[in-house]
Scaffold this motif. Structure first.
Motif, PDB file in Angstrom:
ATOM      1  N   ILE A   1      93.474  29.768  33.902  1.00 51.33           N
ATOM      2  CA  ILE A   1      93.119  28.246  33.557  1.00 51.33           C
ATOM      3  C   ILE A   1      93.375  27.339  35.067  1.00 51.33           C
ATOM      4  O   ILE A   1      92.456  26.470  35.040  1.00 51.33           O
ATOM      5  CB  ILE A   1      94.739  27.675  32.335  1.00 51.33           C
ATOM      6  N   VAL A   2      94.338  27.678  35.594  1.00 49.76           N
ATOM      7  CA  VAL A   2      94.524  26.704  37.045  1.00 49.76           C
ATOM      8  C   VAL A   2      93.393  27.172  38.452  1.00 49.76           C
ATOM      9  O   VAL A   2      92.500  26.784  38.658  1.00 49.76           O
ATOM     10  CB  VAL A   2      95.911  27.151  37.885  1.00 49.76           C
ATOM     11  N   ILE A   3      92.744  28.461  37.657  1.00 48.18           N
ATOM     12  CA  ILE A   3      91.360  28.971  38.386  1.00 48.18           C
ATOM     13  C   ILE A   3      90.216  28.683  38.008  1.00 48.18           C
ATOM     14  O   ILE A   3      89.948  27.878  38.239  1.00 48.18           O
ATOM     15  CB  ILE A   3      91.493  30.474  38.560  1.00 48.18           C
ATOM     16  N   CYS A   4      90.062  28.584  37.417  1.00 46.00           N
ATOM     17  CA  CYS A   4      89.673  27.837  36.787  1.00 46.00           C
ATOM     18  C   CYS A   4      89.392  26.229  36.426  1.00 46.00           C
ATOM     19  O   CYS A   4      87.954  25.391  36.487  1.00 46.00           O
ATOM     20  CB  CYS A   4      89.389  28.199  34.673  1.00 46.00           C
TER      21      CYS A   4
ATOM     22  N   MET B   1      88.234  36.499  24.589  1.00 40.48           N
ATOM     23  CA  MET B   1      86.367  36.940  24.969  1.00 40.48           C
ATOM     24  C   MET B   1      85.834  35.539  24.950  1.00 40.48           C
ATOM     25  O   MET B   1      84.965  35.585  25.813  1.00 40.48           O
ATOM     26  CB  MET B   1      86.034  38.222  23.768  1.00 40.48           C
ATOM     27  N   SER B   2      85.806  34.644  23.600  1.00 45.82           N
ATOM     28  CA  SER B   2      85.525  33.925  23.817  1.00 45.82           C
ATOM     29  C   SER B   2      85.456  32.841  24.944  1.00 45.82           C
ATOM     30  O   SER B   2      84.052  32.343  25.463  1.00 45.82           O
ATOM     31  CB  SER B   2      85.634  32.960  22.452  1.00 45.82           C
ATOM     32  N   PHE B   3      86.141  32.332  25.448  1.00 47.82           N
ATOM     33  CA  PHE B   3      87.072  31.636  26.366  1.00 47.82           C
ATOM     34  C   PHE B   3      86.204  32.226  27.661  1.00 47.82           C
ATOM     35  O   PHE B   3      85.544  31.584  28.601  1.00 47.82           O
ATOM     36  CB  PHE B   3      88.399  31.340  26.739  1.00 47.82           C
ATOM     37  N   GLY B   4      86.120  33.710  27.890  1.00 49.04           N
ATOM     38  CA  GLY B   4      85.887  34.068  28.525  1.00 49.04           C
ATOM     39  C   GLY B   4      84.090  34.100  28.609  1.00 49.04           C
ATOM     40  O   GLY B   4      83.337  34.140  29.600  1.00 49.04           O
ATOM     41  N   VAL B   5      83.281  34.037  27.674  1.00 45.77           N
ATOM     42  CA  VAL B   5      81.983  33.925  27.850  1.00 45.77           C
ATOM     43  C   VAL B   5      81.675  32.388  27.864  1.00 45.77           C
ATOM     44  O   VAL B   5      80.467  32.118  28.728  1.00 45.77           O
ATOM     45  CB  VAL B   5      81.610  34.310  26.000  1.00 45.77           C
ATOM     46  N   LEU B   6      82.553  30.806  27.802  1.00 41.71           N
ATOM     47  CA  LEU B   6      82.220  30.030  27.827  1.00 41.71           C
ATOM     48  C   LEU B   6      82.828  29.308  29.153  1.00 41.71           C
ATOM     49  O   LEU B   6      80.792  29.076  29.756  1.00 41.71           O
ATOM     50  CB  LEU B   6      83.317  29.422  27.336  1.00 41.71           C
ATOM     51  N   VAL B   7      83.150  30.230  29.648  1.00 40.59           N
ATOM     52  CA  VAL B   7      83.116  30.021  31.288  1.00 40.59           C
ATOM     53  C   VAL B   7      82.270  30.489  31.982  1.00 40.59           C
ATOM     54  O   VAL B   7      81.512  30.628  33.426  1.00 40.59           O
ATOM     55  CB  VAL B   7      84.385  30.605  32.043  1.00 40.59           C
TER      56      VAL B   7
ATOM     57  N   LEU C   1      87.939  38.539  37.249  1.00 39.37           N
ATOM     58  CA  LEU C   1      89.169  38.832  38.219  1.00 39.37           C
ATOM     59  C   LEU C   1      90.282  38.379  36.509  1.00 39.37           C
ATOM     60  O   LEU C   1      90.886  38.870  36.253  1.00 39.37           O
ATOM     61  CB  LEU C   1      89.780  38.875  39.679  1.00 39.37           C
ATOM     62  N   VAL C   2      90.325  37.140  36.473  1.00 40.63           N
ATOM     63  CA  VAL C   2      91.051  36.447  36.586  1.00 40.63           C
ATOM     64  C   VAL C   2      90.798  36.730  34.268  1.00 40.63           C
ATOM     65  O   VAL C   2      91.948  36.763  33.509  1.00 40.63           O
ATOM     66  CB  VAL C   2      91.732  34.620  35.449  1.00 40.63           C
ATOM     67  N   ILE C   3      89.686  36.239  34.105  1.00 41.97           N
ATOM     68  CA  ILE C   3      88.773  37.173  33.105  1.00 41.97           C
ATOM     69  C   ILE C   3      90.085  38.424  32.651  1.00 41.97           C
ATOM     70  O   ILE C   3      89.777  39.080  31.563  1.00 41.97           O
ATOM     71  CB  ILE C   3      87.641  36.343  32.313  1.00 41.97           C
ATOM     72  N   GLY C   4      89.427  39.622  33.637  1.00 31.44           N
ATOM     73  CA  GLY C   4      89.695  40.501  32.795  1.00 31.44           C
ATOM     74  C   GLY C   4      91.309  41.250  33.187  1.00 31.44           C
ATOM     75  O   GLY C   4      91.790  42.039  32.501  1.00 31.44           O
ATOM     76  N   MET C   5      92.451  40.091  34.022  1.00 30.32           N
ATOM     77  CA  MET C   5      93.224  39.657  33.472  1.00 30.32           C
ATOM     78  C   MET C   5      94.585  39.386  32.427  1.00 30.32           C
ATOM     79  O   MET C   5      94.887  40.117  32.500  1.00 30.32           O
ATOM     80  CB  MET C   5      93.350  39.269  35.013  1.00 30.32           C
ATOM     81  N   VAL C   6      93.526  38.495  31.893  1.00 32.61           N
ATOM     82  CA  VAL C   6      94.118  38.403  31.095  1.00 32.61           C
ATOM     83  C   VAL C   6      93.332  39.445  29.735  1.00 32.61           C
ATOM     84  O   VAL C   6      94.864  39.245  28.820  1.00 32.61           O
ATOM     85  CB  VAL C   6      92.999  36.964  29.839  1.00 32.61           C
TER      86      VAL C   6
END
Length: 126
Positions: free
Chosen positions: A111-114, A37-43, A62-67
């Motif tokens: 990570i790849v997408i970001c 969640m922290s990484f999601g907020v950061l990106v 999509l990738v935040i939700g997937m993770v």
């Protein structure tokens, strides 16, 4: 618990209540979900800062939700395995390790997408 005698609407509302309760449990008790969640907020903050495109927002979301889905499924599988057999067992260990692989695949894709979205923008700053 959902009562089979409940109306369609009441049943759906109860389902939403249970889903929100599960989400709250994950967010407040699971360290891996807190980290993701922290990484999601950061990106998300980076997305606003860099003004990413609508397509990039869709991919990022999509990738935040997937993770988060993968982390949730992994947690559920681990809890079931611990409930079924609280003692150490080699087969349970394998099950839990395989379940832990799912968030790893999702995180790698994220990570790849970001990286595709943000590395060129960060390089352009220098």
């Amino acid at each position: 618990m959902i009562d089979p005698n409940d109306s369609f609407l009441v049943g759906r509302l109860k389902s939403i209540k249970y889903a929100l309760r599960g989400t709250w449990i994950l967010i407040t008790t699971e360290d891996s979900v807190k980290v993701q969640m922290s990484f999601g907020v950061l990106v998300t903050i980076l997305g606003f800062y860099f003004g990413i495109s609508a397509t990039e927002w869709m991919m990022q979301t999509l990738v935040i939700g997937m993770v988060l889905v993968a982390e949730s499924a992994n947690t559920a599988i681990e809890k079931i395995a611990d409930f079924v057999n609280p003692e150490y067992h080699k087969q349970i260990e394998v099950i839990k390790d395989v379940a832990a692989g799912a968030p790893s695949f999702a995180a790698f894709a994220a990570i790849v997408i970001c990286g595709i979205i943000y590395v060129p923008r960060i390089i352009a700053l220098f």
